[in-house]
Design a protein around this motif. Structure first.
Motif, PDB file in Angstrom:
ATOM      1  N   ARG A 187      -6.574   6.130  -2.921  1.00  0.00           N
ATOM      2  CA  ARG A 187      -7.818   6.770  -3.349  1.00  0.00           C
ATOM      3  C   ARG A 187      -8.733   7.562  -2.239  1.00  0.00           C
ATOM      4  O   ARG A 187      -9.017   8.497  -2.471  1.00  0.00           O
ATOM      5  CB  ARG A 187      -8.760   5.434  -3.933  1.00  0.00           C
ATOM      6  CG  ARG A 187      -8.266   4.877  -5.137  1.00  0.00           C
ATOM      7  CD  ARG A 187      -9.250   3.602  -5.555  1.00  0.00           C
ATOM      8  NE  ARG A 187      -8.816   3.104  -6.644  1.00  0.00           N
ATOM      9  CZ  ARG A 187      -9.325   2.341  -7.633  1.00  0.00           C
ATOM     10  NH1 ARG A 187     -10.654   2.052  -7.217  1.00  0.00           N
ATOM     11  NH2 ARG A 187      -8.767   1.777  -8.728  1.00  0.00           N
ATOM     12  N   THR A 188      -8.559   6.897  -1.133  1.00  0.00           N
ATOM     13  CA  THR A 188      -8.901   7.521  -0.039  1.00  0.00           C
ATOM     14  C   THR A 188      -8.426   9.053   0.174  1.00  0.00           C
ATOM     15  O   THR A 188      -9.145  10.012   0.519  1.00  0.00           O
ATOM     16  CB  THR A 188      -8.969   6.930   1.368  1.00  0.00           C
ATOM     17  OG1 THR A 188      -9.506   5.714   1.386  1.00  0.00           O
ATOM     18  CG2 THR A 188      -9.444   7.541   2.523  1.00  0.00           C
ATOM     19  N   MET A 189      -7.009   9.078   0.306  1.00  0.00           N
ATOM     20  CA  MET A 189      -6.371  10.227   0.376  1.00  0.00           C
ATOM     21  C   MET A 189      -6.717  11.336  -0.999  1.00  0.00           C
ATOM     22  O   MET A 189      -6.784  12.620  -0.516  1.00  0.00           O
ATOM     23  CB  MET A 189      -5.063  10.226   0.509  1.00  0.00           C
ATOM     24  CG  MET A 189      -4.413   9.576   1.695  1.00  0.00           C
ATOM     25  SD  MET A 189      -4.842  10.366   3.113  1.00  0.00           S
ATOM     26  CE  MET A 189      -6.352   9.755   3.733  1.00  0.00           C
ATOM     27  N   GLU A 190      -7.034  10.797  -2.017  1.00  0.00           N
ATOM     28  CA  GLU A 190      -7.435  11.887  -3.019  1.00  0.00           C
ATOM     29  C   GLU A 190      -8.784  12.311  -2.756  1.00  0.00           C
ATOM     30  O   GLU A 190      -8.874  13.523  -3.177  1.00  0.00           O
ATOM     31  CB  GLU A 190      -7.654  10.704  -4.329  1.00  0.00           C
ATOM     32  CG  GLU A 190      -6.154  10.349  -4.940  1.00  0.00           C
ATOM     33  CD  GLU A 190      -6.445   9.588  -6.476  1.00  0.00           C
ATOM     34  OE1 GLU A 190      -7.432   9.210  -6.564  1.00  0.00           O
ATOM     35  OE2 GLU A 190      -5.364   9.534  -6.967  1.00  0.00           O
ATOM     36  N   GLU A 195     -11.303  17.575  -1.046  1.00  0.00           N
ATOM     37  CA  GLU A 195     -12.063  18.654  -0.196  1.00  0.00           C
ATOM     38  C   GLU A 195     -11.085  19.604   0.301  1.00  0.00           C
ATOM     39  O   GLU A 195     -11.590  20.697   0.391  1.00  0.00           O
ATOM     40  CB  GLU A 195     -12.657  17.481   0.988  1.00  0.00           C
ATOM     41  CG  GLU A 195     -13.672  16.500   0.555  1.00  0.00           C
ATOM     42  CD  GLU A 195     -14.451  15.720   1.734  1.00  0.00           C
ATOM     43  OE1 GLU A 195     -14.215  16.207   2.839  1.00  0.00           O
ATOM     44  OE2 GLU A 195     -15.118  14.788   1.504  1.00  0.00           O
ATOM     45  N   LEU A 196     -10.029  19.059   0.723  1.00  0.00           N
ATOM     46  CA  LEU A 196      -9.006  20.108   0.997  1.00  0.00           C
ATOM     47  C   LEU A 196      -8.755  21.150   0.297  1.00  0.00           C
ATOM     48  O   LEU A 196      -8.685  22.459   0.535  1.00  0.00           O
ATOM     49  CB  LEU A 196      -7.871  19.620   1.775  1.00  0.00           C
ATOM     50  CG  LEU A 196      -7.860  18.800   3.044  1.00  0.00           C
ATOM     51  CD1 LEU A 196      -6.593  18.237   3.635  1.00  0.00           C
ATOM     52  CD2 LEU A 196      -8.493  19.689   4.323  1.00  0.00           C
ATOM     53  N   ARG A 197      -8.515  20.811  -0.895  1.00  0.00           N
ATOM     54  CA  ARG A 197      -8.351  21.906  -1.914  1.00  0.00           C
ATOM     55  C   ARG A 197      -9.429  23.175  -2.271  1.00  0.00           C
ATOM     56  O   ARG A 197      -9.192  24.125  -2.388  1.00  0.00           O
ATOM     57  CB  ARG A 197      -7.976  21.005  -3.280  1.00  0.00           C
ATOM     58  CG  ARG A 197      -6.635  20.490  -3.480  1.00  0.00           C
ATOM     59  CD  ARG A 197      -6.128  20.205  -5.042  1.00  0.00           C
ATOM     60  NE  ARG A 197      -6.955  19.062  -5.490  1.00  0.00           N
ATOM     61  CZ  ARG A 197      -6.138  17.767  -5.198  1.00  0.00           C
ATOM     62  NH1 ARG A 197      -4.961  17.738  -4.617  1.00  0.00           N
ATOM     63  NH2 ARG A 197      -6.883  16.791  -5.240  1.00  0.00           N
ATOM     64  N   GLY A 201      -9.109  26.922  -1.305  1.00  0.00           N
ATOM     65  CA  GLY A 201      -9.297  27.837  -2.278  1.00  0.00           C
ATOM     66  C   GLY A 201     -10.121  29.029  -1.724  1.00  0.00           C
ATOM     67  O   GLY A 201      -9.987  30.226  -2.356  1.00  0.00           O
ATOM     68  N   ARG A 202     -10.718  28.710  -0.689  1.00  0.00           N
ATOM     69  CA  ARG A 202     -11.557  29.925   0.002  1.00  0.00           C
ATOM     70  C   ARG A 202     -10.687  30.945   0.541  1.00  0.00           C
ATOM     71  O   ARG A 202     -10.988  32.181   0.515  1.00  0.00           O
ATOM     72  CB  ARG A 202     -12.474  29.519   0.963  1.00  0.00           C
ATOM     73  CG  ARG A 202     -13.568  28.442   0.486  1.00  0.00           C
ATOM     74  CD  ARG A 202     -14.584  27.818   1.590  1.00  0.00           C
ATOM     75  NE  ARG A 202     -15.070  26.630   1.002  1.00  0.00           N
ATOM     76  CZ  ARG A 202     -15.940  26.035   1.658  1.00  0.00           C
ATOM     77  NH1 ARG A 202     -16.160  26.631   3.076  1.00  0.00           N
ATOM     78  NH2 ARG A 202     -16.540  24.944   1.354  1.00  0.00           N
ATOM     79  N   SER A 203      -9.663  30.766   1.368  1.00  0.00           N
ATOM     80  CA  SER A 203      -8.707  31.694   1.966  1.00  0.00           C
ATOM     81  C   SER A 203      -7.526  30.759   2.513  1.00  0.00           C
ATOM     82  O   SER A 203      -7.317  29.737   2.974  1.00  0.00           O
ATOM     83  CB  SER A 203      -9.571  32.036   3.315  1.00  0.00           C
ATOM     84  OG  SER A 203      -8.615  32.706   4.043  1.00  0.00           O
ATOM     85  N   THR A 204      -6.227  31.652   2.390  1.00  0.00           N
ATOM     86  CA  THR A 204      -5.143  30.834   2.823  1.00  0.00           C
ATOM     87  C   THR A 204      -4.827  30.897   4.152  1.00  0.00           C
ATOM     88  O   THR A 204      -4.315  29.952   4.833  1.00  0.00           O
ATOM     89  CB  THR A 204      -3.823  31.846   2.366  1.00  0.00           C
ATOM     90  OG1 THR A 204      -4.287  33.117   3.104  1.00  0.00           O
ATOM     91  CG2 THR A 204      -3.617  32.106   1.228  1.00  0.00           C
ATOM     92  N   TYR A 205      -5.818  31.228   5.259  1.00  0.00           N
ATOM     93  CA  TYR A 205      -6.139  31.104   6.515  1.00  0.00           C
ATOM     94  C   TYR A 205      -6.422  29.773   6.996  1.00  0.00           C
ATOM     95  O   TYR A 205      -5.877  29.263   7.869  1.00  0.00           O
ATOM     96  CB  TYR A 205      -7.032  32.151   7.232  1.00  0.00           C
ATOM     97  CG  TYR A 205      -6.324  33.641   6.987  1.00  0.00           C
ATOM     98  CD1 TYR A 205      -5.010  33.875   6.871  1.00  0.00           C
ATOM     99  CD2 TYR A 205      -7.166  34.702   7.133  1.00  0.00           C
ATOM    100  CE1 TYR A 205      -4.808  35.358   6.990  1.00  0.00           C
ATOM    101  CE2 TYR A 205      -6.895  35.977   7.125  1.00  0.00           C
ATOM    102  CZ  TYR A 205      -5.714  36.400   6.849  1.00  0.00           C
ATOM    103  OH  TYR A 205      -4.987  37.643   6.878  1.00  0.00           O
TER     104      TYR A 205
END
Length: 263
Positions: A187-190, A195-197, A201-205
């Motif tokens: 659940r923590t990793m979810e 947040e990472l997703r 989504g803002r930039s591939t960089y």
């Protein structure tokens, strides 16, 4: 809040329900006299300040307040500055997981910010070392009267490292009856992945910079070279610098000093 309702409507609804405040069994009836047809946050703060000796307003993830600023919205820094200057019995506590963005929002060192030059007390919680993480969990479980084996605590510390929020999430989950550390970890990793997703989504960089760091590239030139090879195209130094600065502001990465032993 700014999408679903106009901010003043939210404040009006909040003000309507503050008819009585119960503090440790003692009822307090604030005498709030405001025009319910046009209630603004300043009105509410002034009314509360006049009726209560001490008020503490706590706002979690306060860096999100910067999203309210703009055309047709409200600049919360102006309200915070007004509170700081005029309402001495109102104390404001702002917390946030993205420290750099919170600093940018407040603008304490920006001459154009309403809060420029104001004195604040700052508390930064850095990741615990292993011993502190273990003691943190032992103390918390003891306060709740929960028996947890040392082997499970060590397992949790190994999996969650010293990130205070994750350790707290684990402890809270145990208190609520979730006993499987692997389920808590999942659940923590979810939460982290969500947040990472959003970030990726803002930039591939962003993803490429984090990938480079995860592969041991610690210096600016190493990171830039890694991404250049991955994309097979020239990358301006300013682009990588911008991404690194944003990641630091969001407290996802941090800058460390490298010491070279010349002996």
């Amino acid at each position: 809040m700014s999408i679903k309702w106009r901010l003043e409507n939210v404040i009006r609804n909040i003000a309507k329900i503050i008819r009585g405040i119960n503090v440790f069994g003692s009822g307090i009836e604030p005498n709030i006299e405001v025009d319910w047809r046009s209630v603004y946050l300043m009105d509410l703060l002034n009314a509360l300040s006049k009726n209560l000796d001490q008020i503490v307003i706590a706002i979690d993830e306060a860096q999100i307040l910067r999203m309210l600023k703009g055309f047709g919205k409200v600049d919360l820094t102006q309200i915070l500055a007004y509170t700081y200057d005029n309402l001495s019995n109102v104390k404001v506590i702002l917390t946030g997981s993205e420290v750099g963005l919170l600093h940018d929002f407040l603008g304490l060192e920006n001459p154009k910010s309403p809060l420029y030059g104001r004195f604040i007390e700052e508390l930064t919680i850095t990741p615990f070392n292993r011993d502190s993480s273990i003691q943190f969990l032992i103390t918390g479980f003891r306060q709740y009267g929960i028996e947890v084996t040392m082997s499970e605590i060590l397992d949790a510390v190994d999996k969650l490292d010293g990130i205070v929020g994750w350790l707290t999430y684990y402890g809270n989950a145990k208190v609520r009856g979730i006993t499987n550390i692997n389920e808590i970890y999942r659940r923590t990793m979810e939460l982290v992945n969500d947040e990472l997703r959003s970030l990726l989504g803002r930039s591939t960089y962003y993803g490429l910079v984090l990938e480079a760091i995860a592969r041991g590239k610690k210096r600016f030139n190493e990171i830039r070279e890694y991404i250049t090879l991955r994309l097979n195209k020239y990358l301006a130094p300013g682009e990588i610098e911008r991404v690194l600065n944003n990641l630091m502001k969001m407290s996802i990465i941090s800058r460390v000093s490298l010491t070279v032993n010349t002996r």
